[in-house]
Design a protein around this motif. Structure first.
Motif, PDB file in Angstrom:
ATOM      1  N   ILE B  42       2.269 -23.049 -24.247  1.00 24.34           N
ATOM      2  CA  ILE B  42       2.330 -22.212 -23.041  1.00 24.34           C
ATOM      3  C   ILE B  42       0.921 -21.805 -22.593  1.00 24.34           C
ATOM      4  O   ILE B  42       0.587 -21.862 -21.415  1.00 24.34           O
ATOM      5  CB  ILE B  42       3.194 -20.957 -23.292  1.00 24.34           C
ATOM      6  CG1 ILE B  42       4.667 -21.373 -23.340  1.00 24.34           C
ATOM      7  CG2 ILE B  42       2.983 -19.934 -22.189  1.00 24.34           C
ATOM      8  CD1 ILE B  42       5.632 -20.225 -23.447  1.00 24.34           C
ATOM      9  N   ILE B 277      16.979 -17.904 -20.797  1.00 25.37           N
ATOM     10  CA  ILE B 277      15.756 -18.708 -20.790  1.00 25.37           C
ATOM     11  C   ILE B 277      15.563 -19.385 -19.436  1.00 25.37           C
ATOM     12  O   ILE B 277      14.472 -19.366 -18.862  1.00 25.37           O
ATOM     13  CB  ILE B 277      15.785 -19.751 -21.928  1.00 25.37           C
ATOM     14  CG1 ILE B 277      15.785 -19.048 -23.290  1.00 25.37           C
ATOM     15  CG2 ILE B 277      14.603 -20.702 -21.821  1.00 25.37           C
ATOM     16  CD1 ILE B 277      15.989 -19.974 -24.469  1.00 25.37           C
ATOM     17  N   ILE B 281      12.644 -18.943 -16.737  1.00 31.32           N
ATOM     18  CA  ILE B 281      11.787 -20.020 -16.236  1.00 31.32           C
ATOM     19  C   ILE B 281      11.668 -19.923 -14.716  1.00 31.32           C
ATOM     20  O   ILE B 281      10.585 -20.017 -14.158  1.00 31.32           O
ATOM     21  CB  ILE B 281      12.357 -21.403 -16.639  1.00 31.32           C
ATOM     22  CG1 ILE B 281      12.162 -21.616 -18.132  1.00 31.32           C
ATOM     23  CG2 ILE B 281      11.681 -22.515 -15.852  1.00 31.32           C
ATOM     24  CD1 ILE B 281      12.822 -22.849 -18.662  1.00 31.32           C
ATOM     25  N   TYR B 286       7.215 -15.428 -18.802  1.00 36.68           N
ATOM     26  CA  TYR B 286       6.821 -16.138 -20.019  1.00 36.68           C
ATOM     27  C   TYR B 286       7.195 -15.474 -21.336  1.00 36.68           C
ATOM     28  O   TYR B 286       7.618 -16.155 -22.257  1.00 36.68           O
ATOM     29  CB  TYR B 286       5.337 -16.505 -19.979  1.00 36.68           C
ATOM     30  CG  TYR B 286       5.142 -17.675 -19.083  1.00 36.68           C
ATOM     31  CD1 TYR B 286       5.415 -18.958 -19.547  1.00 36.68           C
ATOM     32  CD2 TYR B 286       4.800 -17.506 -17.753  1.00 36.68           C
ATOM     33  CE1 TYR B 286       5.312 -20.041 -18.699  1.00 36.68           C
ATOM     34  CE2 TYR B 286       4.695 -18.587 -16.913  1.00 36.68           C
ATOM     35  CZ  TYR B 286       4.949 -19.849 -17.377  1.00 36.68           C
ATOM     36  OH  TYR B 286       4.868 -20.917 -16.564  1.00 36.68           O
ATOM     37  N   ILE B 289      10.757 -16.520 -22.009  1.00 28.23           N
ATOM     38  CA  ILE B 289      10.898 -17.946 -22.354  1.00 28.23           C
ATOM     39  C   ILE B 289      10.482 -18.149 -23.809  1.00 28.23           C
ATOM     40  O   ILE B 289      11.217 -18.705 -24.632  1.00 28.23           O
ATOM     41  CB  ILE B 289      10.000 -18.837 -21.473  1.00 28.23           C
ATOM     42  CG1 ILE B 289      10.287 -18.609 -19.994  1.00 28.23           C
ATOM     43  CG2 ILE B 289      10.200 -20.312 -21.823  1.00 28.23           C
ATOM     44  CD1 ILE B 289       9.385 -19.415 -19.081  1.00 28.23           C
ATOM     45  N   VAL B 293      13.124 -19.074 -26.849  1.00 26.32           N
ATOM     46  CA  VAL B 293      13.042 -20.374 -27.516  1.00 26.32           C
ATOM     47  C   VAL B 293      12.758 -20.197 -29.008  1.00 26.32           C
ATOM     48  O   VAL B 293      13.384 -20.829 -29.854  1.00 26.32           O
ATOM     49  CB  VAL B 293      11.967 -21.259 -26.848  1.00 26.32           C
ATOM     50  CG1 VAL B 293      11.708 -22.485 -27.686  1.00 26.32           C
ATOM     51  CG2 VAL B 293      12.417 -21.659 -25.457  1.00 26.32           C
TER      52      VAL B 293
END
Lengths: 304, 326
Positions: B42, B277, B281, B286, B289, B293
């Motif tokens: 990221i 999630i 997005i 962020y 996300i 994850v």
């Protein structure tokens, strides 16, 4: 001269010679029905991708609001629709978009497999042949990659990078090498102990020649089988990512993208949601059948 | 490795203890590596802040403010240190949009995702066990052929398309089941079928091959020769022994199942972590996300660990020594 030759041909080949050939084909079909279906499906989708510009009846990106959500021509009671599989929400021909969409799916499948195959084969050969710490190191990386589901990984990366077909191909290539590496490593470890490899070593063959001449040719069939099956898997993964809006650019005709577009019209236009999915299914089924058939042909005991 | 051996000696010195400790250490290594991959992919592939603002023209102060708030003004290794420290204490930071702790957002959604995952596994087993057993028992017949075709087709279509087709048939045309939402048991049916179908294709293949393997074993022939009825032999002797590889497989597939929930939740508007999630997005959130994850990945790694360890406890034939690799 040409006319003469044309006349000559049937004489040189007696009528009976034609029959065994046809019979051979027929026998082949009877013996491997699943394999033949697989080959046919693969050939169909590959030809659609290669000759899309000439096969597709309409321009896949030309919007036409008067034909918006037009039903398939054979299911249209008014008889106005000229589109065999109907039209989408901005009036583009579905069939033409499906034919052009084959390009995206197959590109992702083929190039993704080539990248993962090359990386995986090299690392698998090194890991299996040289062993020791190199093997430990490579297999530890493989373990970690396997523990991390591809979808999650791809979602993170694509959400940052943005859409793009080459991005997907590279991500697939960089994650799926593990399958090739593990398969090849296993085979190399058993091949290494074979007498002819030992003999080649004894007469002073370098590692490079031994790998190239004695090991690589023996693992080619496994590579081919796994590669075929991965094409099928990659096509599915690309479609899923594009469906989520994280795959290829939504303006390019692709099967996953078409299904994403169709979501809002499921109730009013079933064809937009149905046919792109059928295209994915037949293509993927084709590669799976082909892979199964290749495996049975080369080595039914292959652990795939 | 020296460390596990030393620890094992400390704990009583059995081989089993050494194995368990090695697996634990390996799990920690994997979680660490995953956090590393997610964090740096990221950070290195783009500046989260500039992507967040991609819609409008932010002032320089606004960007600086956000960077400070997110801790993005610190050197990257310091950021990673803070992130790791958070992971250990189950603190995944705060959402950029709502300001809520990411962990709270995930916990709110966890129930829905777990319900879906178990629904999917249940559907997969309900389909795969009968199909796989019948294929094995009636090997080489038409039943077997159809079973194998079913498995092949099962792995050949995208599950999100199956979801759309199920909505089209059962929700739109027949109006039997709801197409979206999370209120009752009925809402769970279509998403579970969608999620479980692909797994059932792979699982049916595995059940078939492990049944065939077991049915050639001596204890099955012995049971048969004692005059026990065919189906009793198949269920009591063969199936029970074929169950073990199947359960392991299911555990290993849990990860791809969780990956699948992301898509299924999107189709059926299912309020789970996957949807969290995807929404994050779309909003360039962020921390959410990243947290979502990592959370899913850790669940998956832990499930694999549990399955692996229970497998060794259940079946003493499993070799414990060796390098711990396949």
């Amino acid at each position: 001269m040409t006319t003469l030759e044309l006349e000559k041909t049937p004489q040189q080949q007696p009528v009976t010679a034609k029959k065994p050939f046809m019979k051979k084909i027929w026998n082949f079909i009877k013996k491997n029905p699943a394999g033949v279906i697989g080959i046919v499906l693969v050939v169909l989708s590959v030809s659609a991708a290669l000759f899309a510009q000439w096969i597709a009846p309409f321009d896949p990106s030309k919007a036409n609001l008067t034909s918006r959500l037009a039903p398939p021509s054979w299911a249209d009671e008014t008889g106005e629709s000229v589109f065999f599989l109907g039209a989408d929400q901005v009036g583009r021909d579905l069939l033409s978009r499906i034919i052009h969409g084959a390009k995206i799916s197959l590109m992702v499948g083929f190039f993704g497999v080539i990248i993962s195959m090359v990386i995986g084969t090299v690392l698998g050969l090194i890991s299996g042949y040289f062993g020791k710490w190199l093997d430990d190191f490579i297999m530890r990386i493989a373990d970690i990659q396997l523990a991390f589901p591809f979808m999650l990984f791809a979602i993170v990366i694509m959400s940052v990078l943005g859409t793009g077909i080459w991005k997907i191909i590279i991500i697939l290539g960089l994650t799926y090498w593990v399958g090739f590496a593990r398969l090849i490593r296993g085979e190399v470890i058993s091949l290494k102990e074979q007498e002819y490899v030992q003999a080649a070593k004894a007469i002073g063959g370098t590692n490079f020649t031994i790998i190239r001449k004695h090991i690589l040719p023996n693992v080619m069939s496994s590579i081919l089988v796994l590669g075929t099956m991965y094409i099928a898997e990659f096509i599915l993964l690309e479609a899923s990512l594009t469906f989520l809006g994280l795959g290829v650019d939504p303006t390019i005709p692709s099967w996953g993208g078409m299904l994403a577009d169709s979501r809002n019209y499921v109730t009013s236009a079933w064809w937009t949601a149905t046919f792109p999915g059928v295209a994915i299914m037949l293509t993927v089924l084709g590669f799976n059948l082909l892979g199964d058939w290749l495996r049975d042909r080369f080595d039914p005991n292959m652990k795939l | 490795m020296l460390v596990p051996k030393a620890l094992a000696l400390f704990l009583g010195g059995t081989k089993m203890a050494a194995y368990i400790i090695r697996r634990l250490l390996h799990t920690i290594l994997v979680v660490f590596a995953i956090s590393l991959i997610i964090f740096f992919s990221i950070r290195l592939t783009g500046d989260p802040v500039s992507v967040m603002f991609s819609a409008g023209e932010p002032t320089k102060e606004a960007i600086e403010e956000v960077r400070r708030n997110l801790g993005l003004d610190k050197p990257i290794y310091v950021q990673y240190g803070i992130f790791l420290k958070g992971l250990v204490t189950f603190d995944l930071g705060e959402s950029f949009r709502s300001g809520m702790p990411v962990m709270d957002l995930i916990m709110e959604r966890l129930g829905a995702t777990l319900a879906l995952a178990f629904g999917g596994i249940t559907v997969a087993m309900l389909i795969a066990f009968p199909v796989g057993i019948l294929s094995a028992v009636k090997r080489g017949t038409g039943v077997d052929f159809f079973g194998r075709i079913f498995s092949l087709i099962g792995i050949s279509f995208p599950n999100f398309w199956l979801g759309i087709m199920l909505i089209l048939i059962f929700a739109v045309n027949l109006k039997w089941l709801p197409s979206s939402g999370f209120e009752s048991f009925e809402h769970l049916i279509l998403p579970s079928i969608t999620l479980g179908m692909i797994l059932s294709g792979i699982l049916a293949r595995l059940v078939r091959s492990s049944m065939l393997e077991v049915m050639n074993q001596q204890y099955v022939s012995t049971a048969k020769s004692k005059g026990i009825s065919d189906w009793a032999v198949i269920i009591k002797h063969a199936f029970r022994n074929a169950l073990l590889p199947t359960v392991t497989f299911l555990g290993l597939q849990f990860g791809s199942l969780l990956g699948g929930t992301v898509i299924v939740e999107q189709i059926f508007s299912w309020p789970g972590i996957g949807r969290l999630i995807i929404d994050a997005i779309n909003q360039r959130d962020y921390p959410v996300i990243q947290g979502g994850v990592i959370f899913l990945a850790v669940i998956m790694v832990v499930v694999n660990l549990i399955i692996d360890l229970s497998y060794t406890l259940i079946d003493p034939r499993i070799k414990i020594g060796g390098s711990g690799r396949a």
